[in-house]
Design a protein around this motif. Structure first.
Motif, short mmCIF file in Angstrom:
data_model
loop_
_atom_site.label_atom_id
_atom_site.label_comp_id
_atom_site.label_asym_id
_atom_site.label_seq_id
_atom_site.Cartn_x
_atom_site.Cartn_y
_atom_site.Cartn_z
N ASP A 24 0.76 -1.24 0.00
CA ASP A 24 0.00 0.00 0.00
C ASP A 24 0.80 1.30 0.00
N ALA A 25 2.10 1.26 -0.17
CA ALA A 25 2.89 2.51 -0.19
C ALA A 25 2.81 3.12 -1.58
N ASP A 26 2.98 4.43 -1.65
CA ASP A 26 3.04 4.99 -3.00
C ASP A 26 4.48 5.23 -3.42
N LEU A 27 5.43 5.20 -2.47
CA LEU A 27 6.85 5.33 -2.81
C LEU A 27 7.63 4.31 -1.98
N VAL A 28 8.44 3.52 -2.66
CA VAL A 28 9.22 2.48 -2.00
C VAL A 28 10.69 2.71 -2.29
N ILE A 29 11.52 2.61 -1.25
CA ILE A 29 12.97 2.66 -1.40
C ILE A 29 13.48 1.25 -1.11
N ASN A 30 14.07 0.61 -2.11
CA ASN A 30 14.55 -0.76 -1.97
C ASN A 30 16.05 -0.76 -1.70
N LEU A 31 16.43 -1.24 -0.53
CA LEU A 31 17.85 -1.35 -0.17
C LEU A 31 18.30 -2.80 -0.10
N THR A 32 17.48 -3.72 -0.59
CA THR A 32 17.87 -5.13 -0.60
C THR A 32 18.66 -5.43 -1.87
N GLN A 33 19.20 -6.62 -1.94
CA GLN A 33 19.95 -7.06 -3.10
C GLN A 33 19.06 -7.63 -4.20
N ARG A 34 17.75 -7.69 -3.95
CA ARG A 34 16.84 -8.33 -4.91
C ARG A 34 15.87 -7.32 -5.51
N ALA A 35 15.44 -7.61 -6.72
CA ALA A 35 14.39 -6.81 -7.35
C ALA A 35 13.07 -7.11 -6.64
N LEU A 36 12.22 -6.11 -6.54
CA LEU A 36 10.93 -6.29 -5.87
C LEU A 36 9.83 -6.50 -6.89
N ASP A 37 8.81 -7.24 -6.49
CA ASP A 37 7.60 -7.34 -7.30
C ASP A 37 6.84 -6.04 -7.11
N PRO A 95 32.27 -1.19 -6.76
CA PRO A 95 31.99 -2.01 -7.95
C PRO A 95 31.54 -3.44 -7.62
N ALA A 96 32.07 -4.01 -6.54
CA ALA A 96 31.70 -5.38 -6.17
C ALA A 96 30.23 -5.47 -5.75
N GLU A 97 29.68 -4.36 -5.25
CA GLU A 97 28.28 -4.36 -4.79
C GLU A 97 27.30 -3.94 -5.89
N ARG A 98 27.80 -3.54 -7.03
CA ARG A 98 26.92 -3.04 -8.09
C ARG A 98 26.23 -4.13 -8.90
N GLU A 99 26.74 -5.33 -8.87
CA GLU A 99 26.17 -6.40 -9.70
C GLU A 99 24.70 -6.64 -9.38
N ALA A 100 24.33 -6.62 -8.12
CA ALA A 100 22.92 -6.82 -7.75
C ALA A 100 22.05 -5.73 -8.37
N SER A 101 22.56 -4.51 -8.40
CA SER A 101 21.79 -3.41 -9.00
C SER A 101 21.62 -3.60 -10.50
N ARG A 102 22.66 -4.10 -11.15
CA ARG A 102 22.54 -4.39 -12.60
C ARG A 102 21.45 -5.42 -12.86
N GLU A 103 21.41 -6.45 -12.01
CA GLU A 103 20.39 -7.49 -12.16
C GLU A 103 19.00 -6.93 -11.90
N LYS A 104 18.86 -6.07 -10.91
CA LYS A 104 17.57 -5.45 -10.64
C LYS A 104 17.13 -4.60 -11.83
N PHE A 105 18.05 -3.83 -12.38
CA PHE A 105 17.74 -3.00 -13.54
C PHE A 105 17.21 -3.87 -14.69
N LYS A 106 17.90 -4.97 -14.97
CA LYS A 106 17.46 -5.90 -16.04
C LYS A 106 16.09 -6.49 -15.73
N THR A 107 15.86 -6.85 -14.48
CA THR A 107 14.57 -7.43 -14.08
C THR A 107 13.44 -6.45 -14.33
#
Length: 141
Positions: free
Chosen positions: A86-99, A115-127
């Motif tokens: 029910d939120a209208d704005l979500v800030i995701n700080l996890t390593q996974r993409a959210l539904d 750079p080592a921590e950016r891979e999860a963000s790349r995967e979220k972007f693709k998702t």
């Protein structure tokens, strides 16, 4: 759930090791709350505890009204380990993409400088792109 094309997704790319993802999350939550948004911050349990402590004084000299999402509190900023419906704005700080929930207007992702921590963000972007969304990137220096 699948992505809702009505949800705007923004990635904030930290361009310097001086920039702290948690401080930026607090600043973004404060800005959203001041504009009347209901904000949910999603993080792993230990991370949510650190954010809880930080939100008492960040941004500096300010108080960000918040509460744990599990408490059922109606605070304008909620901290939780699972994405809310029910939120209208979500800030995701996890390593996974959210539904993406149909109720969400915006989803904010913070990309760490390391750079080592950016891979999860790349995967979220693709998702999110695979869900038909068009994420925007914002360089933070």
């Amino acid at each position: 759930m699948t992505g809702d094309p009505g949800c705007k997704v923004d990635f904030y790319l930290l361009g310097s090791p001086r920039l702290d993802p948690d401080q930026l999350a607090c600043k973004l939550a404060m800005m959203a709350w001041e504009r009347g948004h209901r904000v949910d911050v999603v993080a792993e349990a230990a991370h949510a505890e650190r954010l809880d402590a930080l939100m008492w004084s960040s941004p500096e000299g300010r108080f960000l009204p918040h509460a744990p999402a599990a408490a059922g509190d109606v605070a304008p900023v909620r901290l939780g380990t699972e994405p809310p419906a029910d939120a209208d704005l979500v800030i995701n700080l996890t390593q996974r993409a959210l539904d993406i929930s149909p109720a969400w207007r915006r989803l904010l992702e913070i990309v760490p400088h390391d750079p080592a921590e950016r891979e999860a963000s790349r995967e979220k972007f693709k998702t999110y792109r695979g869900q038909g969304l068009a994420p925007d990137m914002h360089e933070m220096n």
